[in-house]
Scaffold this motif. Sequence first.
Motif, PDB file in Angstrom:
ATOM      1  N   ILE A  24       9.308  13.672 -53.233  1.00 35.71           N
ATOM      2  CA  ILE A  24       8.122  13.539 -52.387  1.00 35.71           C
ATOM      3  C   ILE A  24       8.457  14.069 -50.996  1.00 35.71           C
ATOM      4  O   ILE A  24       9.427  13.622 -50.377  1.00 35.71           O
ATOM      5  CB  ILE A  24       7.667  12.078 -52.295  1.00 35.71           C
ATOM      6  CG1 ILE A  24       7.324  11.546 -53.692  1.00 35.71           C
ATOM      7  CG2 ILE A  24       6.466  11.939 -51.357  1.00 35.71           C
ATOM      8  CD1 ILE A  24       7.034  10.052 -53.722  1.00 35.71           C
ATOM      9  N   PRO A  25       7.695  15.036 -50.482  1.00 40.18           N
ATOM     10  CA  PRO A  25       8.007  15.580 -49.156  1.00 40.18           C
ATOM     11  C   PRO A  25       7.660  14.600 -48.050  1.00 40.18           C
ATOM     12  O   PRO A  25       6.644  13.901 -48.097  1.00 40.18           O
ATOM     13  CB  PRO A  25       7.122  16.828 -49.080  1.00 40.18           C
ATOM     14  CG  PRO A  25       5.965  16.517 -49.962  1.00 40.18           C
ATOM     15  CD  PRO A  25       6.510  15.676 -51.083  1.00 40.18           C
ATOM     16  N   GLY A  26       8.529  14.552 -47.049  1.00 36.76           N
ATOM     17  CA  GLY A  26       8.278  13.748 -45.866  1.00 36.76           C
ATOM     18  C   GLY A  26       7.834  14.621 -44.706  1.00 36.76           C
ATOM     19  O   GLY A  26       7.480  15.791 -44.870  1.00 36.76           O
ATOM     20  N   LYS A  27       7.868  14.066 -43.528  1.00 38.63           N
ATOM     21  CA  LYS A  27       7.476  14.803 -42.327  1.00 38.63           C
ATOM     22  C   LYS A  27       8.365  16.036 -42.169  1.00 38.63           C
ATOM     23  O   LYS A  27       9.591  15.957 -42.257  1.00 38.63           O
ATOM     24  CB  LYS A  27       7.616  13.907 -41.106  1.00 38.63           C
ATOM     25  CG  LYS A  27       7.160  14.549 -39.805  1.00 38.63           C
ATOM     26  CD  LYS A  27       7.255  13.569 -38.648  1.00 38.63           C
ATOM     27  CE  LYS A  27       6.793  14.210 -37.350  1.00 38.63           C
ATOM     28  NZ  LYS A  27       6.884  13.242 -36.205  1.00 38.63           N
ATOM     29  N   GLY A  28       7.730  17.196 -41.960  1.00 36.72           N
ATOM     30  CA  GLY A  28       8.463  18.429 -41.743  1.00 36.72           C
ATOM     31  C   GLY A  28       9.056  19.036 -42.994  1.00 36.72           C
ATOM     32  O   GLY A  28       9.846  19.976 -42.904  1.00 36.72           O
ATOM     33  N   GLU A  29       8.656  18.547 -44.162  1.00 41.96           N
ATOM     34  CA  GLU A  29       9.216  19.042 -45.414  1.00 41.96           C
ATOM     35  C   GLU A  29       8.148  19.694 -46.290  1.00 41.96           C
ATOM     36  O   GLU A  29       6.947  19.497 -46.082  1.00 41.96           O
ATOM     37  CB  GLU A  29       9.884  17.906 -46.188  1.00 41.96           C
ATOM     38  CG  GLU A  29      11.101  17.324 -45.485  1.00 41.96           C
ATOM     39  CD  GLU A  29      11.749  16.207 -46.279  1.00 41.96           C
ATOM     40  OE1 GLU A  29      12.985  16.048 -46.173  1.00 41.96           O
ATOM     41  OE2 GLU A  29      11.014  15.473 -46.992  1.00 41.96           O
ATOM     42  N   VAL A  30       8.614  20.446 -47.290  1.00 44.72           N
ATOM     43  CA  VAL A  30       7.723  21.160 -48.197  1.00 44.72           C
ATOM     44  C   VAL A  30       8.177  20.907 -49.634  1.00 44.72           C
ATOM     45  O   VAL A  30       9.373  20.946 -49.931  1.00 44.72           O
ATOM     46  CB  VAL A  30       7.738  22.679 -47.908  1.00 44.72           C
ATOM     47  CG1 VAL A  30       6.882  23.436 -48.922  1.00 44.72           C
ATOM     48  CG2 VAL A  30       7.238  22.960 -46.487  1.00 44.72           C
ATOM     49  N   LEU A  31       7.219  20.643 -50.520  1.00 48.92           N
ATOM     50  CA  LEU A  31       7.504  20.500 -51.936  1.00 48.92           C
ATOM     51  C   LEU A  31       7.234  21.828 -52.625  1.00 48.92           C
ATOM     52  O   LEU A  31       6.131  22.370 -52.556  1.00 48.92           O
ATOM     53  CB  LEU A  31       6.640  19.400 -52.550  1.00 48.92           C
ATOM     54  CG  LEU A  31       6.798  19.179 -54.061  1.00 48.92           C
ATOM     55  CD1 LEU A  31       8.216  18.684 -54.386  1.00 48.92           C
ATOM     56  CD2 LEU A  31       5.754  18.187 -54.574  1.00 48.92           C
ATOM     57  N   ILE A  32       8.270  22.359 -53.304  1.00 52.96           N
ATOM     58  CA  ILE A  32       8.186  23.647 -53.992  1.00 52.96           C
ATOM     59  C   ILE A  32       8.216  23.426 -55.501  1.00 52.96           C
ATOM     60  O   ILE A  32       9.079  22.695 -56.018  1.00 52.96           O
ATOM     61  CB  ILE A  32       9.367  24.560 -53.611  1.00 52.96           C
ATOM     62  CG1 ILE A  32       9.411  24.812 -52.103  1.00 52.96           C
ATOM     63  CG2 ILE A  32       9.313  25.883 -54.390  1.00 52.96           C
ATOM     64  CD1 ILE A  32       8.416  25.811 -51.599  1.00 52.96           C
ATOM     65  N   GLY A  33       7.274  24.048 -56.223  1.00 55.98           N
ATOM     66  CA  GLY A  33       7.370  24.141 -57.667  1.00 55.98           C
ATOM     67  C   GLY A  33       8.273  25.314 -57.984  1.00 55.98           C
ATOM     68  O   GLY A  33       7.895  26.474 -57.790  1.00 55.98           O
ATOM     69  N   VAL A  34       9.479  25.038 -58.429  1.00 56.22           N
ATOM     70  CA  VAL A  34      10.520  26.054 -58.518  1.00 56.22           C
ATOM     71  C   VAL A  34      10.304  26.954 -59.738  1.00 56.22           C
ATOM     72  O   VAL A  34      10.153  26.483 -60.860  1.00 56.22           O
ATOM     73  CB  VAL A  34      11.915  25.396 -58.586  1.00 56.22           C
ATOM     74  CG1 VAL A  34      13.000  26.465 -58.668  1.00 56.22           C
ATOM     75  CG2 VAL A  34      12.142  24.497 -57.374  1.00 56.22           C
ATOM     76  N   LYS A  35      10.292  28.246 -59.493  1.00 57.48           N
ATOM     77  CA  LYS A  35      10.215  29.253 -60.561  1.00 57.48           C
ATOM     78  C   LYS A  35      11.579  29.882 -60.840  1.00 57.48           C
ATOM     79  O   LYS A  35      11.852  30.328 -61.950  1.00 57.48           O
ATOM     80  CB  LYS A  35       9.227  30.349 -60.171  1.00 57.48           C
ATOM     81  CG  LYS A  35       7.800  29.865 -59.953  1.00 57.48           C
ATOM     82  CD  LYS A  35       7.182  29.334 -61.239  1.00 57.48           C
ATOM     83  CE  LYS A  35       5.709  28.986 -61.028  1.00 57.48           C
ATOM     84  NZ  LYS A  35       5.111  28.397 -62.275  1.00 57.48           N
ATOM     85  N   GLU A  71       2.985  21.096 -51.965  1.00 55.99           N
ATOM     86  CA  GLU A  71       2.544  20.113 -50.972  1.00 55.99           C
ATOM     87  C   GLU A  71       3.341  20.327 -49.697  1.00 55.99           C
ATOM     88  O   GLU A  71       4.515  20.721 -49.741  1.00 55.99           O
ATOM     89  CB  GLU A  71       2.786  18.699 -51.524  1.00 55.99           C
ATOM     90  CG  GLU A  71       2.215  17.568 -50.693  1.00 55.99           C
ATOM     91  CD  GLU A  71       2.445  16.209 -51.340  1.00 55.99           C
ATOM     92  OE1 GLU A  71       2.324  15.199 -50.625  1.00 55.99           O
ATOM     93  OE2 GLU A  71       2.761  16.165 -52.560  1.00 55.99           O
ATOM     94  N   VAL A  72       2.713  20.079 -48.558  1.00 53.90           N
ATOM     95  CA  VAL A  72       3.427  20.186 -47.283  1.00 53.90           C
ATOM     96  C   VAL A  72       3.343  18.864 -46.544  1.00 53.90           C
ATOM     97  O   VAL A  72       2.332  18.152 -46.599  1.00 53.90           O
ATOM     98  CB  VAL A  72       2.870  21.328 -46.394  1.00 53.90           C
ATOM     99  CG1 VAL A  72       3.025  22.673 -47.091  1.00 53.90           C
ATOM    100  CG2 VAL A  72       1.424  21.089 -46.025  1.00 53.90           C
ATOM    101  N   GLY A  73       4.426  18.523 -45.861  1.00 55.84           N
ATOM    102  CA  GLY A  73       4.457  17.309 -45.075  1.00 55.84           C
ATOM    103  C   GLY A  73       3.858  17.519 -43.702  1.00 55.84           C
ATOM    104  O   GLY A  73       3.541  18.640 -43.286  1.00 55.84           O
ATOM    105  N   GLU A  74       3.724  16.426 -42.990  1.00 54.93           N
ATOM    106  CA  GLU A  74       3.177  16.461 -41.625  1.00 54.93           C
ATOM    107  C   GLU A  74       3.997  17.392 -40.738  1.00 54.93           C
ATOM    108  O   GLU A  74       5.224  17.400 -40.781  1.00 54.93           O
ATOM    109  CB  GLU A  74       3.202  15.048 -41.042  1.00 54.93           C
ATOM    110  CG  GLU A  74       2.663  14.938 -39.620  1.00 54.93           C
ATOM    111  CD  GLU A  74       2.834  13.549 -39.048  1.00 54.93           C
ATOM    112  OE1 GLU A  74       2.662  13.398 -37.822  1.00 54.93           O
ATOM    113  OE2 GLU A  74       3.145  12.617 -39.827  1.00 54.93           O
TER     114      GLU A  74
END
Length: 326
Positions: A24-35, A71-74
């Motif tokens: 789960i991404p937090g502040k300043g983080e990005v969730l990537i679906g890895v290819k 998803e992108v974090g704050e």
Amino acid sequence: MKAILCTQHGPPESLEYADADDPIPGKGEVLIGVKAAGVNFPDTLIIQGKYQFKPDMPFSPGGEVAGEVLEVGEGVSHVKPGDRAMALMTWGGYAEKAVVPGMGVVPMPPDMPFGEAAGFPLVYGTVIHALKQRGRLAEGETLLVLGAAGGVGLAAVQLGKLMGARVIAAASSQAKLDLCAEHGADDLINYAEGEPLKEQVKALTDGKGADVIFDPVGGDAFDQCLSCINWDGRLLVVGFASGRIPEAAANRLLLKGCSVIGVFWGKFVQVDARTNMANFMQLIQWYNQGRFRPVVSRTYPLARAADALNDMLARKATGKLVLEIE
């Protein structure tokens, strides 16, 4: 999600292909679906507990990925869900999803395949920083690249040529040297045959030696480099693939008027994110102009990550190794 997990320090065979919780991404983080995920030498160190960082277990190795932003974090505004992006982290990339620091996420060129993108951030980020900020490579200078057919070595050959240097590529077989020649190397040295490396470099440079030396190998090769470096030369310490961490004799540095310079790109990204991003903008411009492309020599499914790491340790492949994730 599926992931490669390190549950105890050890060789690649000790890794597990298993289910893991979605990050789960937090502040300043990005969730990537890895290819796709790049396979790099530091990955072999971190699973053995020999890297600068030692994450809590269980963890997934893997320092660079390419995929889709989920998803992108704050506080993250330069990418959004649905964007294709390449990203780097210290670990966590050998998984179907990965959370990465926002400052390590770079939008992909529209036509770049995921496999190439997965072999892009760590290798080319390291090399341009090494040659530009640390080595101060100037047009017309001579650049010697050790381990020149490996992922980081071949990138050094490509970028050194783009920066206007005369590039001497050193590798352990003719097949590897042929690949270096295809990507811009001006002169070739097989250090498994013939005279010692230092003598071959001196012969190619009229006895002067190389102005900048890119060394991801260490060990005996490093020792020889101190004998074939030019006055005011810069010997870039990138890694120790040979397994031995060498030491530099201070008297040689004095007599050569040369410098031994460490290249720790991971720390550079943290302390100078702005310059790092400028480096990437230059790299992407060169890529879009068709002036270089990452060389992906082998791809593996995620479940075969141990095979990829063992092939890297055995130096069975040239160019970049990549894990593909469905």
